[in-house]
Structure formats: C-alpha cells, structure tokens
Write a protein that holds these residues in place. Structure first.
Motif, mmCIF file in Angstrom:
data_model
loop_
_atom_site.group_PDB
_atom_site.id
_atom_site.type_symbol
_atom_site.label_atom_id
_atom_site.label_comp_id
_atom_site.label_asym_id
_atom_site.label_seq_id
_atom_site.Cartn_x
_atom_site.Cartn_y
_atom_site.Cartn_z
ATOM 1 N N SER A 12 0.820 -1.188 0.000
ATOM 2 C CA SER A 12 0.000 0.000 0.000
ATOM 3 C C SER A 12 0.853 1.236 0.000
ATOM 4 O O SER A 12 1.993 1.211 0.425
ATOM 5 C CB SER A 12 -0.922 0.023 1.218
ATOM 6 O OG SER A 12 -0.142 0.041 2.380
ATOM 7 N N ALA A 13 0.223 2.325 -0.450
ATOM 8 C CA ALA A 13 0.913 3.591 -0.396
ATOM 9 C C ALA A 13 1.103 3.992 1.038
ATOM 10 O O ALA A 13 2.079 4.607 1.394
ATOM 11 C CB ALA A 13 0.116 4.647 -1.136
ATOM 12 N N SER A 14 0.129 3.671 1.834
ATOM 13 C CA SER A 14 0.282 3.834 3.266
ATOM 14 C C SER A 14 0.690 2.490 3.823
ATOM 15 O O SER A 14 0.849 1.522 3.103
ATOM 16 C CB SER A 14 -1.023 4.293 3.887
ATOM 17 O OG SER A 14 -1.484 5.444 3.263
ATOM 18 N N PHE A 15 0.772 2.425 5.138
ATOM 19 C CA PHE A 15 1.268 1.207 5.760
ATOM 20 C C PHE A 15 0.206 0.614 6.651
ATOM 21 O O PHE A 15 -0.522 1.307 7.308
ATOM 22 C CB PHE A 15 2.493 1.568 6.582
ATOM 23 C CG PHE A 15 2.921 0.487 7.509
ATOM 24 C CD1 PHE A 15 2.504 0.509 8.809
ATOM 25 C CD2 PHE A 15 3.716 -0.527 7.074
ATOM 26 C CE1 PHE A 15 2.905 -0.475 9.667
ATOM 27 C CE2 PHE A 15 4.107 -1.513 7.932
ATOM 28 C CZ PHE A 15 3.712 -1.484 9.225
ATOM 29 N N CYS A 16 0.118 -0.695 6.657
ATOM 30 C CA CYS A 16 -0.791 -1.316 7.599
ATOM 31 C C CYS A 16 -0.205 -2.629 8.078
ATOM 32 O O CYS A 16 0.184 -3.451 7.272
ATOM 33 C CB CYS A 16 -2.147 -1.569 6.956
ATOM 34 S SG CYS A 16 -3.289 -2.275 8.113
ATOM 35 N N GLU A 603 3.094 9.564 4.046
ATOM 36 C CA GLU A 603 2.735 8.718 5.179
ATOM 37 C C GLU A 603 3.932 7.844 5.531
ATOM 38 O O GLU A 603 4.552 7.251 4.648
ATOM 39 C CB GLU A 603 1.520 7.844 4.832
ATOM 40 C CG GLU A 603 0.269 8.652 4.543
ATOM 41 C CD GLU A 603 -0.772 7.903 3.744
ATOM 42 O OE1 GLU A 603 -1.900 8.406 3.656
ATOM 43 O OE2 GLU A 603 -0.440 6.822 3.198
ATOM 44 N N ILE A 604 4.256 7.818 6.803
ATOM 45 C CA ILE A 604 5.366 6.998 7.302
ATOM 46 C C ILE A 604 4.828 6.142 8.439
ATOM 47 O O ILE A 604 4.051 6.622 9.272
ATOM 48 C CB ILE A 604 6.521 7.876 7.811
ATOM 49 C CG1 ILE A 604 7.029 8.782 6.686
ATOM 50 C CG2 ILE A 604 7.660 7.016 8.354
ATOM 51 C CD1 ILE A 604 8.050 9.790 7.141
ATOM 52 N N ALA A 605 5.234 4.875 8.458
ATOM 53 C CA ALA A 605 4.738 3.988 9.502
ATOM 54 C C ALA A 605 5.779 2.950 9.848
ATOM 55 O O ALA A 605 6.674 2.643 9.064
ATOM 56 C CB ALA A 605 3.439 3.317 9.071
ATOM 57 N N ALA A 606 5.666 2.419 11.043
ATOM 58 C CA ALA A 606 6.581 1.362 11.477
ATOM 59 C C ALA A 606 5.878 0.475 12.487
ATOM 60 O O ALA A 606 4.977 0.920 13.205
ATOM 61 C CB ALA A 606 7.848 1.953 12.094
ATOM 62 N N ALA A 607 6.281 -0.781 12.516
ATOM 63 C CA ALA A 607 5.722 -1.735 13.476
ATOM 64 C C ALA A 607 6.837 -2.615 13.998
ATOM 65 O O ALA A 607 7.780 -2.951 13.279
ATOM 66 C CB ALA A 607 4.640 -2.582 12.828
ATOM 67 N N SER A 619 1.924 5.275 12.993
ATOM 68 C CA SER A 619 1.970 5.847 11.653
ATOM 69 C C SER A 619 1.755 7.353 11.737
ATOM 70 O O SER A 619 1.119 7.858 12.679
ATOM 71 C CB SER A 619 0.901 5.224 10.753
ATOM 72 O OG SER A 619 -0.394 5.646 11.140
ATOM 73 N N TYR A 620 2.300 8.044 10.762
ATOM 74 C CA TYR A 620 2.132 9.499 10.665
ATOM 75 C C TYR A 620 1.655 9.838 9.263
ATOM 76 O O TYR A 620 2.184 9.326 8.266
ATOM 77 C CB TYR A 620 3.435 10.233 10.948
ATOM 78 C CG TYR A 620 3.373 11.708 10.612
ATOM 79 C CD1 TYR A 620 2.613 12.584 11.388
ATOM 80 C CD2 TYR A 620 4.042 12.220 9.507
ATOM 81 C CE1 TYR A 620 2.532 13.933 11.077
ATOM 82 C CE2 TYR A 620 3.978 13.568 9.189
ATOM 83 C CZ TYR A 620 3.225 14.419 9.975
ATOM 84 O OH TYR A 620 3.133 15.749 9.651
ATOM 85 N N THR A 621 0.630 10.694 9.176
ATOM 86 C CA THR A 621 0.099 11.134 7.893
ATOM 87 C C THR A 621 0.177 12.643 7.808
ATOM 88 O O THR A 621 -0.298 13.349 8.710
ATOM 89 C CB THR A 621 -1.369 10.700 7.714
ATOM 90 O OG1 THR A 621 -1.450 9.281 7.798
ATOM 91 C CG2 THR A 621 -1.916 11.160 6.380
ATOM 92 N N ASN A 622 0.779 13.140 6.733
ATOM 93 C CA ASN A 622 0.780 14.567 6.439
ATOM 94 C C ASN A 622 0.003 14.786 5.153
ATOM 95 O O ASN A 622 0.265 14.114 4.150
ATOM 96 C CB ASN A 622 2.209 15.092 6.287
ATOM 97 C CG ASN A 622 2.242 16.553 5.848
ATOM 98 O OD1 ASN A 622 2.226 16.861 4.658
ATOM 99 N ND2 ASN A 622 2.281 17.452 6.819
ATOM 100 N N ASN A 623 -0.960 15.692 5.178
ATOM 101 C CA ASN A 623 -1.802 15.921 4.003
ATOM 102 C C ASN A 623 -2.079 17.411 3.862
ATOM 103 O O ASN A 623 -2.785 18.006 4.680
ATOM 104 C CB ASN A 623 -3.124 15.150 4.143
ATOM 105 C CG ASN A 623 -3.984 15.225 2.888
ATOM 106 O OD1 ASN A 623 -3.595 15.822 1.885
ATOM 107 N ND2 ASN A 623 -5.160 14.626 2.949
ATOM 108 N N PHE A 675 -1.725 11.249 13.536
ATOM 109 C CA PHE A 675 -0.757 10.307 14.095
ATOM 110 C C PHE A 675 -1.512 9.230 14.853
ATOM 111 O O PHE A 675 -2.439 9.522 15.620
ATOM 112 C CB PHE A 675 0.211 11.031 15.033
ATOM 113 C CG PHE A 675 1.177 10.118 15.727
ATOM 114 C CD1 PHE A 675 2.268 9.583 15.059
ATOM 115 C CD2 PHE A 675 0.995 9.776 17.061
ATOM 116 C CE1 PHE A 675 3.159 8.734 15.701
ATOM 117 C CE2 PHE A 675 1.881 8.921 17.715
ATOM 118 C CZ PHE A 675 2.963 8.400 17.030
ATOM 119 N N VAL A 676 -1.129 7.972 14.625
ATOM 120 C CA VAL A 676 -1.758 6.833 15.305
ATOM 121 C C VAL A 676 -0.666 6.008 15.976
ATOM 122 O O VAL A 676 0.376 5.731 15.371
ATOM 123 C CB VAL A 676 -2.538 5.948 14.325
ATOM 124 C CG1 VAL A 676 -3.068 4.697 15.026
ATOM 125 C CG2 VAL A 676 -3.687 6.721 13.693
#
Length: 792
Positions: A12-16, A603-607, A619-623, A675-676
């Motif tokens: 995905s373009a974002s991360f899950c 969007e940047i994310a890590a687990a 995760s962080y989303t900037n829009n 931010f989540v």
C-alpha cells in the motif's frame, strides 16, 4: 484457547500491519485470545495502495459499533460518526487523503453499495453486521482498476463478509453499554455438508441505544444475514443476503466556534416537547432517519482451463426509507389550485382558523414532514483473467465489465401533527404532497489491464471507461419537456498503471509508483434542481510512490502521494429566506462547481513485534489539501450577461469568499497531520490493547445563513449573519480494550469470551464530522461497553 497471530504489512501507499488471527481449528472465534509468533508480508507486486484492517482494529470497537469505525486507524483515513456506536448516518463522514463522502467508493464483497449519500444511499453499515465482518480493504488513490463504484474519485473501501466455517458452530453475543446500549446477536454455522462441498451461516442481531446529549433519542436496528459457499470441482459458488431495518434519531450541527464554546455539550436539539412550535421544531425524536435495505448477490468463479479464469456476479438491492422533520407551522393551501402552498400559520383559534398566539384561545399547530427515499438496483459483473508464462516473463491479462440498472424514487409529503400541545404524533394521511419524482439510471463500465513480471520488476498498464444515463421523471407533470429529460455522460478512456521493484538481493524490500485517472458520473441528486446549465462530472488524477519493508520482527513503510481533483461539486442550500431553514425547499439543495482541490502528502509507519505476545504500531500522515478556487468558466452565461470584466471578477471573488474556497484555503474537514499509535498484547486467556489517534486542526466552512437557536428557542446567531469559517482544535482520542476467555476463571467457561471497550478514554471534548459547507457535529464522549460471546 490459543491462536497464532499474523502481522501483515500490506502492499500500500500507506502502511498497515495486520494482527490477523488464525485458529488452530475452524470453530475458534475471530476475536479469541491470540499469541503472536510470525510476521508475514502479503500483496507484493501491487503498484497501488491497498490497506487492510487488523484484528486489533476490530477489537478496539464494541461488537455493536458500525463496521465503518474499524478503518479509522488506517493511515490517511479519517472516520467520524454521530456517536460511538455509529447511530445517525446523517452525521457520518469518511475522508481519504482529501476526498470525502460521495468522492470515496464503497463496495460489499467487491459489489457496489449504490452510493453513500443520505437521500437514497447506503453505507456499509447497512449491509454487514460487525460480528460478520471479515475485514476491510482500503484502496486509496490509484486503486484497483476493476473497482465497481460511481464515486471512486479517491479510492474504494471494500468491506468483506466472513466465510462460513468448515465445522458447525452456534454463537451467541450480548453487549451492554453507556447511553442505554443493548445488543443481542446469534449465528449458526452449518459446517460442511453435501459431501463436504457446501457450507453456510445464518445470523440475526438487534441493537438499540439513545443519544449522548440528553438521552431522548430512540435508536434501533434489526439485522438479518445469511451466506453460503459451495465448491464443485473447478466451479466455486457464493451467495449472500442481508436485510437491515434501522431507525435513527439525528444529531444537529454546530455553526460557529462561539456556539460550541458557549455549550460544548449541546447540539441545540431538545428532548422535551414544549407545545411551542418554534422550540419543538428542534425536538430530537422528530429528526429521524428510517431505512430498510435488502441486498443479495450470487457469485460464480470458474476455471475454464489452466491459467484462464472467469468470475461473474449478479446482485439486487432494494431500499425503502424516510427522513423526518417537524416544521413549526401548517401550510395554508387555501385556493391553491396546483397544490402550491401559500402562507403558513402556527396557531389557530377555536374556529380552526389562523390566530394570533397572544389570543386566549390560541392553540399551537405544527407539521411533520416526510421525505421518502426508495431505490431499486439490479446489476451484474464479469471478469476474466489469463495468466501465462512466456519464458522468464509472467503475463497476466485482465478484463471485465459492470452493468447496473437502478431507479431512485423520492417524494415528500406533509402530515398534520394531531395535537401539537401533547406531542409529535401525526395524522397518517398527508395533507399536502410537495413533489414526486424518480430517477432511472444505468451504468456501464469496461476495463482491460495487462501486468508483466520480469525478474524483480512488475509493470502494469490499464484503461477503463464509464457510460452513465440518467432520466428525470416528474410524476406531477410527466408531459413537461422541462421537468422530464434524459442526461448522458461518458468519461474519457481513463488510464492507470505503475511499476513495482522488489530486489531479490534485499529480502522484504519493495518500491512502487502508480498513476490513475478517475471519474465520478453526475449523481441523480444533481438533477433535483432545474438549472440552465448542469455541471461537468468530477474527475481526478492520482499519483503515489513509496517503499515498504518487512523482515523479521520489524516492518516499515513510506509513501508520497499527489491528487488533483477538478470540477468539485458542492451542495448549496437554495433557501429563499436567509433567516430560517426553508422546509419547503423542494430538494436537498442545488449543486455548484466550486473548482478543484489539490492534495499532496506523505505517510510513514513502522511496526515492531517486541515479543511473541506484544506488538507496537505507529503511523504518521501529512496531508496538505487546499482549494484551487473557481473562475468565471463555472458561471452560467445568464448570470454574467452584460457584465463587465471587473463585475465578473468581483462576482467570482464573492463566490469564493462566501463558500470559503479561495485558492490556497484548506479543505474543510481535512487535517494536515494525523498520528496513530497502538499496542496489542496477547497471552493465554487474556488480551488487551490501547490506541491513540491525534488529529490536527481542521477547517469548518459555514456557507448557509439561517438563524441558530438554543434549546429554549432563543437566537444564538441572528438571521442574515455571515457565519464564515473557523478551525477546530487538534484532538487526541484514546481507545482501550480488555479481553478474557472464561476458561481463565473455570474450565467450564472456555469458549465464553468477555471484552470491555472504552472509546475516548479521557473524555476529550471535540468536534467530529465536518460538513463540507455547513457546520460540524459534536464528537462522542467517553463510552464504555461490555460484551460476552459464547460458542457452542
């Protein structure tokens, strides 16, 4: 009861990161206690965003909460609903990367939901019980070319129903919670039968709750569903049917920062009938949404020859609904030959004629207005894919069609409130029918796509096209050429494609880039109001590029996206009198082309799986989503005939200012930053999780000019006041769940799962859903729910 939990980093373009539970046997519940011990990457080779919900996201919501709430913690996604259970469809909003509402497609097991708007639409919560949900996939931006939706400018959300179990099982569920919430659920899985070729389940549920403002609402929902799956050699069959009957009493919007600051716990609606029409028009139980939805489909998947597959489906959807309001007067129809109302009156004397409220014998009178919404849809889909290797090159060719025939019916009638001194009970027979019309509509879409994989590179190229036809039929005057017509719209041939690169030298690493052109046909509600020139259909262009990595216990993702949205349509109230809500407005409002939107962000994310039992996700989303404004090209010729250039420029400037859409202004309802962070813990018979979501400031545009009153009828904002724009405060909402298998208490209770859900743990006060051009709704306070699930 133990399970193995998979953590899935999706293409995905974002991360899950998916906490996906897999049972050691088929009868284990999807929400049973789990143990984490593997990380699995899925979806490699895709060139577009495809996020999936996780088990942790499911557990964060009570079993009676709308299925839409489960996607809220996905990157780039913002979900707001009327309350913590998802009652009140009117105040529910879905936002993806700057796209909102009808700009985001929604499907059920890959089949279209028929639109998400209030007047004839049905979101996923009308089709799926939360305890029957297998998960949701959010395809943002470029999305899958085969997606079936007339609204997919900003991607598609596909909600998936659970497959039947291989072993027989009975499940009972009970939920109780704040705001008088109660829910009962039952489901029976047959297990395999007919020589182990077929399996099915049937379920039923009922839930009810009141509102969190004053506890006067009567919200009720009854839901029935069944699903069957069969496998006969190379032929797979599936069928699903669901019926949903919902009655929701609404919440009202806040129209200014001052109104919210003065009383952040009240939306201005009342819970007590006062026999004063000016006040009782705000009686909450008279602000209602009633909907019945029946949806069914049959799917077939057949392997023609090795590598060549055909899939087909047919579906049917019937909706019957109503929206209620209580105007503070009766209509004076005296002498109205055509049924057009004249004056209005609020009090009558002993003779039944209009009277001054100061008269000693004056009695209040009031109307109960019903807008009836009905919809019938029948459709079919067909897809074929051919997979063939040419030496070291793997080629997949896909093609498909979608056809839907639909008719939306809408009429409005007015009923006399039988005795306005005692309550809102109304005469069954209406005293006035304001309008009656229907909108037959057909949709045809075709697509073709080729995907080539060579070594570490996958390249995809595809085209699609939409053709839509809408009729407008005025049942009061079926012979009028002005009132009755057919409008056709056809998209250009729309391109999509991309590249993905997964170097074999670096395990778990993949980079991708994708591009797509999207189109939204004109919806039938655009044709409710007759105007000299109908707007152009909305279009968008989307690009996204990113990298994703997953190896061992660590996973990460980063993506950049850019959306260009043209011919954006916004509902504009056509109220003739600026000092009041115009209950006689014969539509849901007109539509105006307000230019476009540009949104860019990353969007940047890590687990990290810290142990076999403990995992963290962030995760962080900037829009940066801004309006491009409108220019003279969107004005009708009649409105500028004879005007000078300076006068036209002044008109454009006024329109931009009044709507809050001048170039560079932030898009209403879209936060620049989200931010989540979440943590999930599983061990033996216990599980627990906590999540926090930060949402930055959001713009509220208020373009309507009517009076705003408080619960006693006093005017807060006088008529004619330009309410303008304001920004909400940033908010952080924390949710918590605690779960336990009854086997931790005594072995006899093994299979009985208990879960405590607390949403908005710290009781944050905030504004939730933001209407695109008119106010915002109060966010739900802390809500506690306790659920028990037993399997037999």
């Amino acid at each position: 009861m133990r399970k193995k939990l998979q953590l899935s980093l999706l293409a995905s373009a974002s991360f899950c990161l998916a906490f996906q539970a897999h049972a050691d046997n088929a009868a284990v519940a999807a929400d049973a206690i789990a143990e984490m011990d593997t990380i699995v990457v899925v979806g490699q080779g895709k060139t577009y965003s495809a996020l999936e919900t996780t088990e942790g996201m499911e557990l964060q919501q009570a079993p009676i909460t709308s299925v839409i709430a489960q996607i809220d913690n996905l990157p780039g996604v913002s979900i707001n609903e009327g309350d913590s259970y998802g009652f009140d469809d009117w105040s529910t909003s879905v936002a993806l990367r700057g796209f909102q509402g009808g700009q985001v497609g929604m499907t059920i097991d890959g089949l279209p939901n028929g639109g998400s708007g209030y007047g004839g639409g049905s979101k996923a919560n009308r089709y799926i019980d939360p305890m029957n949900l297998a998960g949701a996939t959010v395809s943002q931006g470029t999305a899958d070319i085969a997606s079936r939706s007339n609204e997919a400018l900003g991607g598609t959300i596909d909600f998936k129903t659970q497959s039947p179990l291989d072993e027989s099982r009975a499940r009972l569920g009970l939920t109780v919670g704040d705001h008088e919430a109660r829910g009962l659920y039952g489901r029976y899985d047959t297990g395999l039968f007919l020589n182990d070729t077929t399996k099915m389940w049937v379920s039923a549920s009922t839930i009810e709750a009141t509102d969190f403002i004053d506890g006067s609402a009567e919200n009720e929902k009854d839901h029935f569903a069944a699903k069957i799956e069969s496998e006969f050699g190379k032929l797979n069959l599936a069928g699903y049917i669901t019926f949903d009957d919902t009655h929701e009493d609404n919440y009202q919007r806040i129209y200014s920062a001052a109104q919210y600051e003065a009383n952040p716990d009240s939306d201005g609606l009342t819970g007590v009938w006062t026999a004063t029409p000016a006040v009782d028009q705000n009686y909450r139980r008279a602000w209602s949404t009633l909907r019945e939805n029946l949806f069914a489909y049959v799917k077939a998947d057949y392997e023609i020859i090795d590598g060549l597959n055909l899939e087909a489906a047919i579906y049917r959807h019937d909706q019957d609904g109503r929206g209620d309001w209580a105007p503070p007067y009766l209509l004076d129809l005296t002498g109205a030959v055509t049924g057009t109302p004249g004056n209005t009156y609020t009090y009558v004397g002993a003779d039944g004629l209009a009277a001054d409220p100061a008269d000693a014998d004056a009695t209040p009178v009031q109307s109960y207005r019903h807008t009836h919404y009905q919809k019938e849809r029948t459709g079919l889909t067909a897809d074929i894919d051919w997979n063939k290797n040419f030496g070291s090159v793997e080629n997949t060719l896909r093609a498909g069609i979608w056809y839907e025939d639909a008719t939306r019916y809408e009429y409005r009638d007015w009923h006399k409130i039988t005795d306005a001194t005692v309550g809102f009970g109304f005469d069954v027979d209406p005293y006035f029918t304001q309008y009656n019309r229907n909108f037959p509509q057909s949709t045809f879409k075709w697509y073709i796509e080729d995907s080539i994989q060579f070594a570490d590179i996958t390249a995809t190229l595809g085209v699609k096209q939409f053709h839509n036809e809408i009729e407008r039929k005025n049942n009061f005057d079926p012979s009028s050429a002005t009132e009755n017509f057919t409008a056709e719209s056809e998209s250009d041939v729309l391109f999509s494609g991309g590249l993905s690169y997964a170097p074999s030298a670096v395990n778990g690493l993949e980079a991708f880039i994708g591009y797509a052109e999207n189109y939204r046909a004109l919806a039938d509600d655009v044709f409710e109001v007759l105007v000299p020139q109908f707007p152009e259909p909305e279009t968008s262009e989307t690009m996204e590029a990113g990298v994703r990595y997953s190896e061992g216990r660590f996973s990460a993702s980063a993506v950049y996206f850019q959306n260009d949205f043209e011919n954006r349509l916004t509902t504009i109230s056509l109220a003739a009198a600026p000092g009041e809500i115009d209950y006689l407005e014969a539509s849901n409002g007109g539509f105006a082309n307000v230019g476009g939107i540009e949104s860019t962000g990353f969007e940047i994310a890590a687990a990290f799986e810290a142990t076999d039992n403990l995992s963290f996700y962030a995760s962080y989303t900037n829009n940066d989503a801004t309006y491009l404004g409108i220019d003279a090209s969107v004005l009708s010729p009649a409105s500028i005939e004879g005007a000078s250039e300076a006068e036209i420029a002044d008109l454009v400037r006024t329109l931009n200012d009044n709507a809050g859409i001048w170039e560079g202004n932030p898009v209403a309802g879209i936060a620049d930053n989200m931010f989540v962070a979440s943590a999930d813990w599983y061990i033996d018979n216990f599980n627990a999780g906590v999540s926090a979501k930060y949402t930055g400031e959001r713009r509220v545009n208020v373009a309507r000019n009517f009076a705003v009153t408080d619960a006693t009828g006093n005017t807060i904002v006088p008529p004619g006041t330009a309410l303008g724009s304001f920004d909400t405060d940033a908010t952080t909402i924390v949710d918590l769940y605690l779960g336990m298998n009854g086997g931790a208490i005594v072995p006899a209770l093994d299979g009985v799962n208990m879960r405590l859900n607390v949403t908005n743990l710290f009781d944050e006060s905030y504004l939730g859903t933001i209407a695109q051009n008119s106010g915002a709704w109060i966010g739900a306070p802390r809500t506690v729910a306790l659920s028990l699930t037993a399997d037999f």
